[in-house]
Write a protein that holds these residues in place. Structure first.
Motif, mmCIF file in Angstrom:
data_model
loop_
_atom_site.group_PDB
_atom_site.id
_atom_site.type_symbol
_atom_site.label_atom_id
_atom_site.label_comp_id
_atom_site.label_asym_id
_atom_site.label_seq_id
_atom_site.Cartn_x
_atom_site.Cartn_y
_atom_site.Cartn_z
ATOM 1 N N LEU A 50 39.119 29.132 52.126
ATOM 2 C CA LEU A 50 39.921 29.569 50.986
ATOM 3 C C LEU A 50 39.806 28.583 49.825
ATOM 4 N N TRP A 51 39.808 27.283 50.118
ATOM 5 C CA TRP A 51 39.636 26.299 49.048
ATOM 6 C C TRP A 51 38.267 26.444 48.390
ATOM 7 N N LYS A 52 37.244 26.719 49.176
ATOM 8 C CA LYS A 52 35.901 26.916 48.613
ATOM 9 C C LYS A 52 35.892 28.110 47.658
ATOM 10 N N LEU A 53 36.562 29.207 48.046
ATOM 11 C CA LEU A 53 36.645 30.380 47.175
ATOM 12 C C LEU A 53 37.425 30.068 45.898
ATOM 13 N N ILE A 54 38.455 29.265 46.026
ATOM 14 C CA ILE A 54 39.229 28.867 44.839
ATOM 15 C C ILE A 54 38.349 28.035 43.912
ATOM 16 N N ASP A 55 37.613 27.083 44.475
ATOM 17 C CA ASP A 55 36.724 26.239 43.671
ATOM 18 C C ASP A 55 35.632 27.051 42.981
ATOM 19 N N MET A 56 35.156 28.111 43.637
ATOM 20 C CA MET A 56 34.102 28.951 43.057
ATOM 21 C C MET A 56 34.663 29.930 42.034
ATOM 22 N N GLY A 57 35.992 30.034 41.922
ATOM 23 C CA GLY A 57 36.598 30.951 40.964
ATOM 24 C C GLY A 57 36.754 32.363 41.493
ATOM 25 N N GLU A 58 36.582 32.566 42.794
ATOM 26 C CA GLU A 58 36.695 33.896 43.401
ATOM 27 C C GLU A 58 38.148 34.311 43.614
ATOM 28 N N VAL A 59 39.038 33.331 43.641
ATOM 29 C CA VAL A 59 40.456 33.591 43.917
ATOM 30 C C VAL A 59 41.270 33.111 42.718
ATOM 31 N N ARG A 60 42.128 34.012 42.224
ATOM 32 C CA ARG A 60 43.015 33.629 41.123
ATOM 33 C C ARG A 60 44.227 32.908 41.698
ATOM 34 N N VAL A 61 44.519 31.759 41.139
ATOM 35 C CA VAL A 61 45.650 30.965 41.619
ATOM 36 C C VAL A 61 46.606 30.688 40.480
ATOM 37 N N VAL A 62 47.815 30.303 40.863
ATOM 38 C CA VAL A 62 48.829 29.895 39.899
ATOM 39 C C VAL A 62 49.170 28.451 40.212
ATOM 40 N N ARG A 63 49.124 27.619 39.197
ATOM 41 C CA ARG A 63 49.473 26.209 39.401
ATOM 42 C C ARG A 63 50.938 26.007 39.028
ATOM 43 N N VAL A 64 51.678 25.472 39.979
ATOM 44 C CA VAL A 64 53.096 25.168 39.781
ATOM 45 C C VAL A 64 53.219 23.666 39.952
ATOM 46 N N GLY A 65 53.197 22.957 38.819
ATOM 47 C CA GLY A 65 53.172 21.500 38.890
ATOM 48 C C GLY A 65 51.877 21.070 39.568
ATOM 49 N N PRO A 66 51.955 20.215 40.559
ATOM 50 C CA PRO A 66 50.738 19.781 41.258
ATOM 51 C C PRO A 66 50.302 20.735 42.369
ATOM 52 N N TRP A 67 51.071 21.786 42.633
ATOM 53 C CA TRP A 67 50.786 22.694 43.749
ATOM 54 C C TRP A 67 50.023 23.934 43.292
ATOM 55 N N VAL A 68 49.294 24.478 44.214
ATOM 56 C CA VAL A 68 48.531 25.707 43.974
ATOM 57 C C VAL A 68 49.180 26.812 44.793
ATOM 58 N N ARG A 69 49.432 27.938 44.149
ATOM 59 C CA ARG A 69 50.027 29.090 44.820
ATOM 60 C C ARG A 69 49.131 30.314 44.574
ATOM 61 N N ILE A 70 49.176 31.236 45.534
ATOM 62 C CA ILE A 70 48.380 32.457 45.441
ATOM 63 C C ILE A 70 49.338 33.639 45.503
ATOM 64 N N ALA A 71 49.220 34.549 44.532
ATOM 65 C CA ALA A 71 50.114 35.703 44.460
ATOM 66 C C ALA A 71 49.843 36.668 45.618
ATOM 67 N N GLN A 72 50.864 37.440 45.980
ATOM 68 C CA GLN A 72 50.761 38.365 47.100
ATOM 69 C C GLN A 72 49.684 39.423 46.859
ATOM 70 N N ASP A 73 49.590 39.949 45.627
ATOM 71 C CA ASP A 73 48.573 40.968 45.358
ATOM 72 C C ASP A 73 47.156 40.403 45.497
ATOM 73 N N GLU A 74 46.991 39.125 45.187
ATOM 74 C CA GLU A 74 45.681 38.480 45.356
ATOM 75 C C GLU A 74 45.352 38.332 46.846
ATOM 76 N N VAL A 75 46.350 38.004 47.639
ATOM 77 C CA VAL A 75 46.148 37.900 49.086
ATOM 78 C C VAL A 75 45.789 39.269 49.660
ATOM 79 N N GLU A 76 46.437 40.322 49.179
ATOM 80 C CA GLU A 76 46.125 41.676 49.645
ATOM 81 C C GLU A 76 44.704 42.077 49.263
#
Length: 111
Positions: free
Chosen positions: A19-45
């Motif tokens: 999953l981190w590799k996909l995030i690094d490649m830009g395949e997964v849209r993430v939301v940054r909340v301060g220093p944390w990375v979160r993934i929306a439910q629709d993206e997980v689906e």
């Protein structure tokens, strides 16, 4: 609802590093909340549908048997580029849509 990367990996049934590799490649849209990375439910689906998609491919032997033609004929059509294939290591695999297009083209050449 938002998932942490670990929670999303568990829900998807994949390794956290995948999953981190996909995030690094830009395949997964993430939301940054301060220093944390979160993934929306629709993206997980969306990712769940992508990872658990079951596509059926044919091999030349199957296509020859289904079309009642010889295996050598199917191979000739592949080498003449009349039938589109993909290579998986050393084997040819044929997507059903490509087989359908090939059959329609064969039918039009015969009429």
């Amino acid at each position: 609802m938002f998932y942490t990367v670990r929670e999303a990996a568990v829900a998807l049934g994949v390794c956290v590093w995948t999953l981190w590799k996909l995030i690094d490649m830009g395949e997964v849209r993430v939301v940054r909340v301060g220093p944390w990375v979160r993934i929306a439910q629709d993206e997980v689906e969306r990712l769940y549908a992508r990872f658990h998609r079951k596509e059926v491919f044919l091999v030349p032997h199957d296509l020859a048997r289904l079309c009642r033609v010889s295996y050598k004929f199917v191979l000739r059509e592949i080498h003449r580029s009349h039938l589109r294939v993909r290579k998986l290591q050393t084997r040819y695999i044929i997507h059903p849509d490509d087989a359908t297009r090939w059959l329609q083209g064969e039918a039009s050449r015969c009429s």
